[in-house]
Design an enzyme around this catalytic site. Sequence first.
Site, mmCIF file in Angstrom:
data_model
loop_
_atom_site.group_PDB
_atom_site.id
_atom_site.type_symbol
_atom_site.label_atom_id
_atom_site.label_comp_id
_atom_site.label_asym_id
_atom_site.label_seq_id
_atom_site.Cartn_x
_atom_site.Cartn_y
_atom_site.Cartn_z
ATOM 1 N N ASP A 245 0.801 -1.263 -0.002
ATOM 2 C CA ASP A 245 0.130 -0.185 -0.156
ATOM 3 C C ASP A 245 0.812 1.354 0.157
ATOM 4 O OD1 ASP A 245 -2.664 -1.053 -0.222
ATOM 5 O OD2 ASP A 245 -2.462 -1.946 2.116
ATOM 6 N N ASP B 165 -7.087 -3.548 -5.845
ATOM 7 C CA ASP B 165 -6.889 -2.317 -5.134
ATOM 8 C C ASP B 165 -5.335 -1.867 -5.558
ATOM 9 O OD1 ASP B 165 -8.386 -4.098 -3.590
ATOM 10 O OD2 ASP B 165 -8.544 -2.408 -2.066
#
Length: 851
Positions: A91, A151
């Site tokens: 991330d 994502d």
Amino acid sequence: MKAWNLATRQSQVLYEELQLLKRNDSSLVSPRTLSEDNTLVAVKRGDWTSGFYPGVLWFLYERTGNAKWKELAMETTSSIEAEQYNGKTHDMGFKIYCSVGNGYRLTADPHYRDVIIQAAKTLATRFNPRVGCIRSWDHNSHRWDFPVIIDNMLNLELLFEATKLTGDSTFYHIAVSHANTTIKNHFRPDYSTYHVIDYNPKTGAVQHRNTHQGLSDESTWARGEAWALYGYTMCYRETGNPKYLAQAEKVASWLFAHPHMPKDLIPYWDFDAPNIPDEPRDVSAATVIASGLLELSTFSKQGKDYAKKAQTILSNLIDNYMSPPNKNKGFILLHSTGSKPSNTEVDKPLSYADYYFLEALLREENLRSERVQSSLVKKDPEGRLIYFPDEKGNIIPDFSRVGYHQGDRNLPSVPVTITIKPTLNGHDQEAIQAAIDKISAIPQDKNGSRGAILLQKGVYNIPGSLTIRSSGIVLRGEGDAEGGTLLRATGRQQRSLLKIVGEGEYMEDHARKKTVKEQYVPVGTRYVIVEGNHGFSAGEPILLSYVLNDTWIAATKMNQIVAREGTKQWTAKEYNLKFERKITAVHGDTLMLDNPVVMAIDPTFGEVAVVPFGFSGRIEEVGVENLRFESEYVSDTDENHGWIAVEMNKVENAWISNITARYFGYAAVSLGPLAKQVTVTRSKCLDAKSQITGGRRYSFNNNGQLNLFKSLYSSEGRHDYVTGARTLGPNVFSLSVAERVHADIGPHHRWAVGTLYDQIETDGEINVQDRGNWGSGHGWAGITQVLWNCKVEHATVQRPWASGQNFAIGVDGEKSAGRFTDRIDGFWENQHKKMLIESLYDQQLNDRLKQ
């Protein structure tokens, strides 16, 4: 405005609420959501959402220009920067790019640049070339071996940025590999998405297709589809690969054709949720979709429809999903869904919903303004220019220190000393020259002026040339329009009607010469470091002397010009480039300079030295104003008549304003190589008379240094705004028009350095290219040539084989291949778009004068 007003109020509330939590736990860095009992949930820097609130603060700074938001954004960003080294998470984009990335975009802080690069290096360690993807999670190893979630597409932007910052294409190739593998494996035939793909890390084979936050493995999780839309739109922006554009368009088609997409376009948390319409909405998915659609609208033929849908989403969010003021601990939007299967963050505010909401609002405002910014130099939110270096540290240089006294003084209004009328006996030349000679004997005043000669309205016949050889003289008429003051070049000979010229050459003090330290010095740098004890002082004029070598000639391939009759290969001895500079300050062995380096100093290509010099014969404070110049001629191709209206050389701090030149064969104004800090403004060159071939019709010609040509007009020229061989900058042509042209504008030949073509409009071409064997071997016309917001029929802007870059930024016109189709393109950006900064020169000058 309603949304921004609320965002401003809520973000302040949220900041204050965060500080209350941090009193008990200083490791908490960023708000994420509200708990079941509606208390604030904040996270540590390792949480994937830690970058969103700093990003919200950066957006507020961008929108308002209020330095308070910048300070808070910097504070909250600093608390998560250490994540750049965290190799246990995919991330990195969410955490670092949404916070640090926005900080760099809005401040150009080199520290942020370093963080982005390190974060990309860390993220790249999670790439498996066998799989072709970046690993997402390390948790739940009993469920999967190498999970990749949809994502993860949004983390690729960090990698694309790192390639631009470093020049290292490794990051780019990792991002492209990940995007391509995701297209192959994450999409069903109808372009709905799987959430998690589990790969075999040894073979790259797909083992399972799963979900983690959606309803089921075969359902379509709303935010996952949103990530796909946003991610592939971004990939198209960064690569130009049409398959990414097509993928984003197909995802958009799926979204809006789906029967479970609500009328307000705020999706349910999963498109296959069983109890629709009694299922939770996911506002966070809606904000990501809206932001992605707005960018997609700038690329797609369906752009108007995409923009309309995005505006519908934003309108509905504003009307129905925003928090009441001062409520919900300061979050902006309500009714998002984090993970319904785990029953967490259901019907709650989420920091990333607020982030993409504000990003979408900014994108929508930018679309409405139809104005764009360059990635290399842009206005910060407070209205000042910031500059973004390439991987070697080169930036677009500051061109503001050009023209009369480098722009620090307005053109003077010099009192009239002598007034002249046209003679009755035809001896106008003698009368004007006598006045020039007379005023030359008057002592200069404290401003360097001797006085102005006013030529009253009428016609003055000049069979030869007028010459000014002394400082402080202004030749002024009573208007350059028809019926004003006209100087007419009569007779049958080529010459300059008005010559303004000093005497002598550079007097170089080689005994005090000092070599610049052998290190790369980027374009835009305002200092050099010299070897040894130097004895230089502030205010001293120097030459920054480049003695280029055979290695440079070979690197630019200018010893390999395809020969024709008369072609001369370049030789190193011809390329001793002498840039005039003044030392503004001395700090040990570092010399600060008044004007920037406009050709990078590269020790591979020769020696650069600082050489003190004098130029006692150069004249100054000379002006030409409000005059009309015309040449008699026999035919449209006549070559035996007035050639140049005003010629200047060996002069500094001079000006030419409000003149019109008509029917001359070569130029209205021509500045020689030793003309420095001259302003030429509000002038015209009309209807040249000559053959249309080489060596003719150079309407406004500059061979000197630090000169400004602004607010000009020309017609029937060949090379209207042009520089010659080894013309050394900075130099500027700004806010000027050329019509009915017969050749191109731009650097003409043999390595002009550092010219800004700023808001030039022509019905012809502006070219910066390898001209090869044209002329006697023109070769590369120039380096650090910047076309900014120009309007053209066609333009060629190429990058030389070595020594730097050329730029086409905001060019409205078609891109041409140029003389040689195998030459490398220069830096092209924002073609056919309107620039927020209309005039780079004016903005640079205004910024500097406000300091």
